[in-house]
Design an enzyme around this catalytic site. Structure first.
Site, short mmCIF file in Angstrom:
data_model
loop_
_atom_site.label_atom_id
_atom_site.label_comp_id
_atom_site.label_asym_id
_atom_site.label_seq_id
_atom_site.Cartn_x
_atom_site.Cartn_y
_atom_site.Cartn_z
N GLU A 1 0.85 -1.20 0.00
CA GLU A 1 0.00 0.00 0.00
C GLU A 1 0.88 1.25 0.00
O GLU A 1 1.88 1.30 0.70
CB GLU A 1 -0.88 -0.04 1.26
N LEU B 1 11.16 18.04 -0.53
CA LEU B 1 12.37 18.83 -0.32
C LEU B 1 12.06 19.96 0.66
O LEU B 1 12.62 21.04 0.58
CB LEU B 1 12.89 19.41 -1.64
N GLY C 1 12.77 20.55 7.62
CA GLY C 1 12.00 20.62 8.87
C GLY C 1 12.69 19.85 9.99
O GLY C 1 13.90 19.55 9.90
N CYS D 1 5.07 5.09 9.20
CA CYS D 1 5.75 4.34 8.14
C CYS D 1 7.24 4.63 8.00
O CYS D 1 8.04 3.71 8.16
CB CYS D 1 5.04 4.59 6.81
P1 NAD Z 1 -3.13 0.48 12.24
O1 NAD Z 1 -2.38 0.22 13.48
O2 NAD Z 1 -3.78 1.81 12.01
O3 NAD Z 1 -4.27 -0.63 12.07
C1 NAD Z 1 -4.06 -1.98 12.26
C2 NAD Z 1 -5.40 -2.58 12.70
O4 NAD Z 1 -5.28 -4.00 12.70
C3 NAD Z 1 -5.83 -2.18 14.10
O5 NAD Z 1 -7.14 -1.66 14.06
C4 NAD Z 1 -5.78 -3.50 14.88
O6 NAD Z 1 -6.74 -3.56 15.92
C5 NAD Z 1 -6.05 -4.49 13.79
N1 NAD Z 1 -5.64 -5.87 14.09
C6 NAD Z 1 -4.57 -6.33 14.80
N2 NAD Z 1 -4.58 -7.67 14.82
C7 NAD Z 1 -5.65 -8.09 14.09
C8 NAD Z 1 -6.18 -9.36 13.75
N3 NAD Z 1 -5.61 -10.48 14.15
N4 NAD Z 1 -7.28 -9.39 13.00
C9 NAD Z 1 -7.90 -8.25 12.58
N5 NAD Z 1 -7.45 -7.02 12.89
C10 NAD Z 1 -6.34 -6.94 13.64
O7 NAD Z 1 -2.12 0.16 11.04
P2 NAD Z 1 -2.01 0.89 9.61
O8 NAD Z 1 -1.40 2.24 9.78
O9 NAD Z 1 -3.28 0.74 8.90
O10 NAD Z 1 -0.89 -0.01 8.92
C11 NAD Z 1 -1.15 -1.34 8.54
C12 NAD Z 1 -0.01 -1.82 7.65
O11 NAD Z 1 0.02 -1.04 6.44
C13 NAD Z 1 1.38 -1.68 8.25
O12 NAD Z 1 2.19 -2.72 7.81
C14 NAD Z 1 1.87 -0.36 7.68
O13 NAD Z 1 3.28 -0.30 7.61
C15 NAD Z 1 1.29 -0.41 6.29
N6 NAD Z 1 1.08 0.91 5.68
C16 NAD Z 1 0.59 1.95 6.44
C17 NAD Z 1 0.37 3.18 5.84
C18 NAD Z 1 -0.12 4.34 6.66
O14 NAD Z 1 -0.02 5.48 6.17
N7 NAD Z 1 -0.65 4.15 7.85
C19 NAD Z 1 0.65 3.36 4.47
C20 NAD Z 1 1.11 2.27 3.73
C21 NAD Z 1 1.32 1.05 4.35
#
Ligand code: NAD
Length: 440
Positions: free
Chosen positions: A149, A248, A251, A258
């Site tokens: 993502e 660029l 800050g 991430c």
């Molecule tokens: P987050 O912490 O906001 O959400 C994760 C969710 O998963 C939580 O609501 C948690 O309760 C739930 N969860 C945990 N264990 C679970 C299970 N067994 N079954 C169902 N739900 C469960 O995380 P996020 O920011 O959405 O990130 C998720 C992944 O995506 C990570 O690997 C992150 O690096 C990646 N990612 C995040 C972003 C971002 O901007 N936040 C962007 C790209 C990729």
């Protein structure tokens, strides 16, 4: 096609809602009953522009549940969007991913595709497939695909509906065809590759962006030393299309869920594989130092912060989100408190989360102006529009000592000078402005 998404955080919920918007029926699963109850009452557990409207609009196609087994049993596609936080040694914690995989192995009763959307180290998809192969409770075929993502918080819905690219890593034709069909309504460039390359694309992209930020921050620090202006330097660099003008903006360092963890995870992963990445290690080191840059500047004005009132404007790691993960405020505010300062903090949406994370002598204010009241020092940590729109005179009028240290370069130097406000203003990589004595 029955889509299930595991995790209703920034990635999982946005994924689910955007597939619903494209007409699919989606079941979103989370272990948090609180989040599922909120969603079932029509409210979003995360702040993301446009989310409430999409939730309402797509309510007939969206189901929210904690019943993971029930949801996975007859799914055609299961997206895994749970967290992969940092372990103390910097490596990615895959426990949440494998909790989901374990539940999938026990529950699925028909052929399906498991799509790993969480950011995971290279080779994880192979491990997921191997685990499923050995542990499936029913004789079904489960293929595994990598679909990293790239959304950014604050613009997550737009980034998903109008993605810069959709990367799909598969090892066979069946999951590729399923994902082609699923993503057909999305008008975005699609890159089909193998799973390891897809996993690597995610880390290489994020770490490159973090590198770009650390690079301009180091250049900014040098600009301060040699009397150059990083705004002009960045503008001059940005005209070169090989460089590009985005990311660029100098800050006090990157934060968020991430960049910090993804740089550390790749650094750790590369070292384990005998090929330490020097550029990534340098990116991390520069960022750690940068977060304390304003406090270093504060020393020139106050050798001790004890007893001072410090206005902190902005707590979240960037505007447009209530997310505090790795925000510079989490380093700076505790330091201020440790040194005996009294903090008057303002943030439009991050204050509640901050209150839960940091205890101490902090007054949470309703407006930036209130936070500046009788302050001896102001630190700007997030470039919220409400801060950028402050009239420079406000600092002079409200503060006890109008010393403003801006970690996000919110104000144009020339505009500050022209405003006639009397203040000391220091930012990152630009000349300091001191109009306190100019017309005395
Ligand atoms: P987050 O912490 O906001 O959400 C994760 C969710 O998963 C939580 O609501 C948690 O309760 C739930 N969860 C945990 N264990 C679970 C299970 N067994 N079954 C169902 N739900 C469960 O995380 P996020 O920011 O959405 O990130 C998720 C992944 O995506 C990570 O690997 C992150 O690096 C990646 N990612 C995040 C972003 C971002 O901007 N936040 C962007 C790209 C990729």
């Amino acid at each position: 096609m029955r889509i299930v998404v595991a995790g209703t955080g920034y990635v999982g919920l946005v994924t689910g809602v955007c597939f619903a918007q494209q007409g699919f029926s989606v079941t979103c699963v989370d272990v948090s009953q609180e989040k599922i109850d909120l969603l079932n009452s029509g409210k979003s557990p995360i702040y993301e522009p446009g989310m409430d409207e999409l939730l309402a609009q797509n309510a007939p196609r969206l189901t929210f549940t904690t019943d993971a087994a029930g949801a996975y049993r007859t799914a055609d596609v299961i997206f895994i969007g749970v967290g992969t936080p940092e372990r103390p040694d910097g490596s990615a914690n895959l426990d949440y991913v494998f909790d989901v995989v374990e539940q999938i192995a026990q529950s699925v009763e028909k052929d399906c595709v498991v799509v790993v959307k969480s950011t995971v180290p290279i080779g994880t998809n192979d491990r997921v497939e191997e685990y499923l192969r050995q542990n499936l409770a029913h004789p079904v075929q489960v293929d595994v695909a990598s679909n990293p993502e790239f959304l950014a918080q604050g613009t997550a819905i737009h980034d998903t509906l109008y993605a810069s690219r959709i990367v799909i890593g598969t090892q066979s034709q069946r999951p590729r065809r399923v994902l082609e069909q699923l993503y057909a309504p999305f008008d975005a460039p699609k890159l089909f590759t193998d799973r390891r390359s897809a996993e690597m694309i995610k880390y290489a992209s994020n770490d490159f962006l973090a590198l770009k930020i650390s690079y301009i921050n180091e250049i900014a620090n040098l600009c301060e030393t040699v009397g150059a202006n990083v705004d002009d330097v960045a503008a001059g660099m940005g005209f070169d299309q090989r460089i590009g003008s985005r990311f660029l903006h100098a800050g006090i360092g990157y934060g968020g869920s991430c960049f910090p963890k993804d740089t550390k995870a790749l650094d750790s992963f590369a070292s384990i594989h005998g090929y330490p990445l020097k550029t990534v290690a340098a990116t991390i080191a520069v960022n750690e130092g940068q977060k304390l840059r304003l406090l270093e500047k504060a020393r020139a004005h106050y050798p001790s912060l004890k007893g001072l009132t410090v206005a902190v404007l902005g707590l979240t790691f960037k505007p447009g989100t209530d997310d505090l993960r790795e925000a510079p405020s989490l380093v700076n505010v505790p330091r201020l408190l440790e040194e005996g300062a009294r903090v008057q903090a303002w943030d439009p949406i991050g204050a509640e989360n901050f209150r839960r994370r940091v205890q101490g002598d902090i007054a949470y204010c309703e407006t930036p102006e209130q936070a500046l009241e009788a302050a001896d020092l102001c630190l700007i940590l997030t470039e919220w529009p409400q801060i950028k729109q402050l009239a420079p005179q406000v600092f002079q009028q409200k503060m006890n000592q109008p010393i403003v240290l801006d970690g996000r370069n919110c104000f144009a130097i020339e505009a500050l000078r022209a405003s006639g406000a009397r203040l000391r203003y220091e930012s990152i990589g630009r000349p300091a402005v001191d109009t306190r004595r100019e017309d005395q």
